[in-house]
Write an enzyme that holds these catalytic residues in place. Structure first.
Site, PDB file in Angstrom:
ATOM      1  N   GLY A 287     -45.455  -3.323 -15.753  1.00 57.86           N
ATOM      2  CA  GLY A 287     -44.373  -3.001 -14.507  1.00 57.86           C
ATOM      3  C   GLY A 287     -43.194  -2.477 -14.981  1.00 57.86           C
ATOM      4  N   SER A 288     -42.256  -2.965 -14.534  1.00 56.53           N
ATOM      5  CA  SER A 288     -40.959  -2.384 -14.785  1.00 56.53           C
ATOM      6  C   SER A 288     -40.389  -2.282 -16.204  1.00 56.53           C
ATOM      7  CB  SER A 288     -39.667  -2.802 -13.871  1.00 56.53           C
ATOM      8  OG  SER A 288     -40.218  -2.702 -12.564  1.00 56.53           O
ATOM      9  N   THR A 289     -40.813  -3.371 -16.848  1.00 58.10           N
ATOM     10  CA  THR A 289     -40.153  -3.373 -18.294  1.00 58.10           C
ATOM     11  C   THR A 289     -40.598  -2.065 -18.922  1.00 58.10           C
ATOM     12  OG1 THR A 289     -42.227  -4.536 -18.909  1.00 58.10           O
ATOM     13  CG2 THR A 289     -40.266  -5.819 -18.657  1.00 58.10           C
ATOM     14  N   MET A 290     -41.665  -1.299 -18.771  1.00 59.23           N
ATOM     15  CA  MET A 290     -42.040  -0.171 -19.134  1.00 59.23           C
ATOM     16  C   MET A 290     -41.096   1.006 -19.111  1.00 59.23           C
ATOM     17  SD  MET A 290     -44.248   0.822 -21.046  1.00 59.23           S
ATOM     18  CE  MET A 290     -46.132   1.160 -21.063  1.00 59.23           C
ATOM     19  N   LYS A 291     -40.325   0.923 -18.021  1.00 60.36           N
ATOM     20  CA  LYS A 291     -39.249   1.661 -17.612  1.00 60.36           C
ATOM     21  C   LYS A 291     -38.363   2.081 -18.827  1.00 60.36           C
ATOM     22  CE  LYS A 291     -39.516   1.028 -12.950  1.00 60.36           C
ATOM     23  NZ  LYS A 291     -39.121   0.406 -11.796  1.00 60.36           N
TER      24      LYS A 291
END
Lengths: 572, 111
Positions: A287-291
């Site tokens: 999820g968003s941690t990849m951003k």
């Protein structure tokens, strides 16, 4: 003087003597020639004793030398059924000492065998009581038993060894050849009383013990991580959880906690599911941690600057006939705000600006889709498809952390690269292997794998990630007195029944580092299927704060808001 | 001369026998000491496991909180004081630098 009768007597005597001599000769030939081999073997059995020695399994200790696993000689009890007069009486005496049912013992003792194990590796006290009973046909031998004195602490990393001292899981398995003691068979001479007389070669008697391992893990940091993780898993009613604490400058693992825990001293009753090290065997959609990684790639490639303006499409954007949603209806915002507010649309647009090849190249460079090669068994690669396998939505999806599978270890390693100025370090848990005399056989030094982004990019991303904690989705991760950089992540899990994203099953995570200006810790907190509130910023970020605060205090890291004040020293 | 040779021969035989007997005796002694060493090493290992188990952070935290009623330091209760050296020098400088958390009530030592 007549010679007749005396001559006759002489002949008789001669014949008798000859007969006697023949008997002796016959016996001699029988013993010395005909039965020689058999009798020599019998004699050897009586006055020689073959003993197999095994060196103790090596010790495992934390980075300060605190013992985490060691071997101790404990009694094992055996029976010689063929020499027992009354198996039932013996079983009645043994049962209360060994805590084994009487009928079970009796069954073993009634077998037509010359040797049966009754109980292996029991407590020293039980051995003493048995010796006091001095039962005929029951014997006690000493065997090395593996002890994990800290119980469940670090169990998923340590693993455990089997009844015969072979490493079965974790470090015990991977470093089995080092840990194993030397095996040696020696022949001892015995006297008439069965006591051993000095051996033929004294030096042969002591087999060398296995090598000792020193880990990078700190038992106090490990304890803090496990305690906080257990509390968080209980409190959020999550299925499981993982915390990894790493030194971002070296890649050394300081703690690796997995919940639920298990005690390696008693593993027989557990299923493999319980001792799997989820930190590196289980993948999840980040999820968003990849951003954070997508942002680093965009800055490095000059596709974006922290101040670049991005339009949030008021919270909805159609990509490949599907709609991407944002939590809030966002309009124009800076790229920093995209990360701060964790905008899916902003991240998708960033990925599109990078293009599939460049995004893929950076994600590979950050170590996704490949093993980190940490010195622990069972690590998986995760999932990162090559661009030629991507669908029309993939570029947008991957940019917001969907359609990829990562392990918590991969994610914390990638973020550690942002923390240390852009270099991927190889994570490791064993720092030293020593022999029994304390000589270092192998010293593991920090290993650089590659540079992913420039120090300037890493610094810029750090500033953006600090914004996440000061003004964005990760405010609950803020540690008073320290600058924290990090990113929250909440990913829907794929429902195994429908194959679609579930609306009730999530993975909440927070990954970050502290102090942002010169990081001492990189840490990831992952909670699998928390019930109720499942936002990473709500369930995982506070755990990051609690662990970070305690660990920084333990390490004696100065708070940023400490001030130097002048103190006049009084003259004594 | 003959008598002397006989006496020397007998003495040599005695020395030889005595030596053999002594070797066997020492052999037993070595074995006994070795057994003792093994027993002591075993005891040492058992004690080390016990010490390690007693020193486990989990146990210490439990004893500290449940038995002694201690609590972990709350925010701002930990003060890092950095002094140049552990042992004060004979002629201390008139002014020392110490670092203190800003929000703590340390008016007493603030200038």
């Amino acid at each position: 003087m007549t010679a007749g009768p005396s001559r006759g007597r002489r002949y008789v005597m001669l014949i008798l003597l000859l007969c006697g001599f023949c008997i002796v000769l016959f016996r001699l030939v029988t013993l010395q020639v005909l039965q020689a081999a058999e009798l020599t073997a019998k004699a050897d059995r009586q006055h020689q004793k073959t003993v197999s020695f095994e060196g103790a399994r090596g010790m495992v200790s934390d980075r300060h030398g605190k013992v985490l696993a060691m071997n101790v000689e404990v009694p094992s009890v055996f029976g010689v059924p063929t020499s027992l007069e009354s198996p039932s009486t013996v079983a009645r005496h043994l049962s209360p000492v060994l805590h084994i049912r009487r009928d079970e013992l009796e069954k073993k003792l009634r077998q037509d065998k010359s040797f049966v194990w009754l109980a292996r590796k029991v407590e020293p006290e039980q051995g003493r009581r048995l010796q006091q009973l001095s039962l005929n046909g029951i014997g006690v031998v000493m065997e090395g038993r593996r002890f994990y004195p800290k119980g469940p602490l670090l169990a998923h990393v340590l693993g455990f060894s089997g009844m015969d001292g072979q490493g079965l899981e974790g470090l015990e398995r991977l470093y089995d050849l080092h840990l194993q003691g030397e095996k040696r068979v020696t022949v001892l001479q015995r006297d008439a009383l069965g006591r051993t007389v000095f051996p033929r070669d004294v030096a042969e008697q002591t087999p060398t013990p296995g090598h000792a391992l020193t880990l990078t893990v700190d038992e106090v940091i490990q304890y803090i991580a496990e305690k906080e993780l257990d509390e968080a898993v209980t409190h959020s009613r999550a299925k499981s959880g993982t915390i990894i604490v790493m030194d971002p400058q070296t890649g050394a693992i300081l703690a690796m906690a997995v919940s639920p825990r298990f005690d390696p001293n008693v593993v027989t009753a557990l299923t493999p599911d319980r001792w799997r090290n989820r930190a590196l065997t289980d993948t999840y959609e980040p999820g968003s941690t990849m951003k954070a990684m997508v942002a680093a790639a965009a800055l490095e490639e000059n596709v974006m600057t922290p101040g670049s303006m991005v339009f949030g499409e008021n919270g909805q954007m159609v990509v490949a006939n599907t709609t991407i949603h944002d939590h809030d209806k966002l309009g124009w915002m800076t790229f920093s705000e995209v990360i701060q507010k964790s905008s899916n649309i902003g991240a998708a647009k960033t990925g599109m600006a990078l293009g599939d090849q460049r995004l893929y190249r950076y994600l590979q460079a950050f170590g996704f889709g490949q093993r980190t090669e940490i010195d622990l068994p069972g690590e998986v690669r995760g999932l990162l498809k090559a661009p030629k396998e991507w669908g029309r939505r993939s570029l947008a999806s991957i940019s917001m952390g969907q359609e990829v599978g990562v392990t918590p270890l991969q994610m914390v390693s990638a973020v550690a690269a942002l923390a240390n100025g852009g270099v991927m370090m190889k994570p490791y848990v064993v720092s030293e292997v020593r022999d029994q005399k304390g000589h270092v056989l192998k010293e593991v030094l920090p290993q650089v794998r590659r540079r992913v982004v420039s120090p300037e990019t890493a610094r810029a991303v750090t500033t953006m990630l600090e914004g996440v904690v000061t003004n964005g989705t990760g405010t609950k991760a803020a540690i008073p007195g320290f600058r924290v950089a990090g990113k929250t992540g909440t990913a829907q899990k794929v429902d195994s029944r429908t194959g679609a994203y579930s609306s009730t099953q999530f993975v909440g995570s927070f990954v970050g580092y502290v102090p942002a200006e010169s990081p001492r810790l990189a840490m990831i907190v992952v909670l699998d299927e928390p019930q109720g509130e499942s936002w990473g910023g709500v369930v995982a970020a506070p755990v990051f704060r609690r662990v970070g605060e305690q660990v920084l205090t333990y390490l004696g890291v100065s708070r940023e808001d400490t001030v130097k004040i002048a103190l006049a020293m009084k003259d004594h | 001369m003959k008598a002397l040779t006989i006496v020397a021969g007998v003495l040599l035989v005695f020395v030889f026998v005595w030596e053999r007997v002594d070797v066997v005796r020492l052999g037993y002694q070595i074995e006994r000491l070795k057994t003792q060493k093994i027993l002591l090493e075993r005891e040492r290992d058992q004690l080390q496991v016990k010490v390690s188990a007693l020193a486990a952070p989990e146990r210490i935290a439990k004893v500290a909180t449940e038995k002694l009623g201690l609590v972990p330091p709350q925010q701002g209760q930990v003060l890092m004081v950095h002094l140049p050296g552990e042992i004060p020098s004979l002629t201390p400088p008139p002014v020392e630098l110490i670092r203190v958390a800003r929000h703590d009530s340390i008016g007493r030592i603030r200038q």
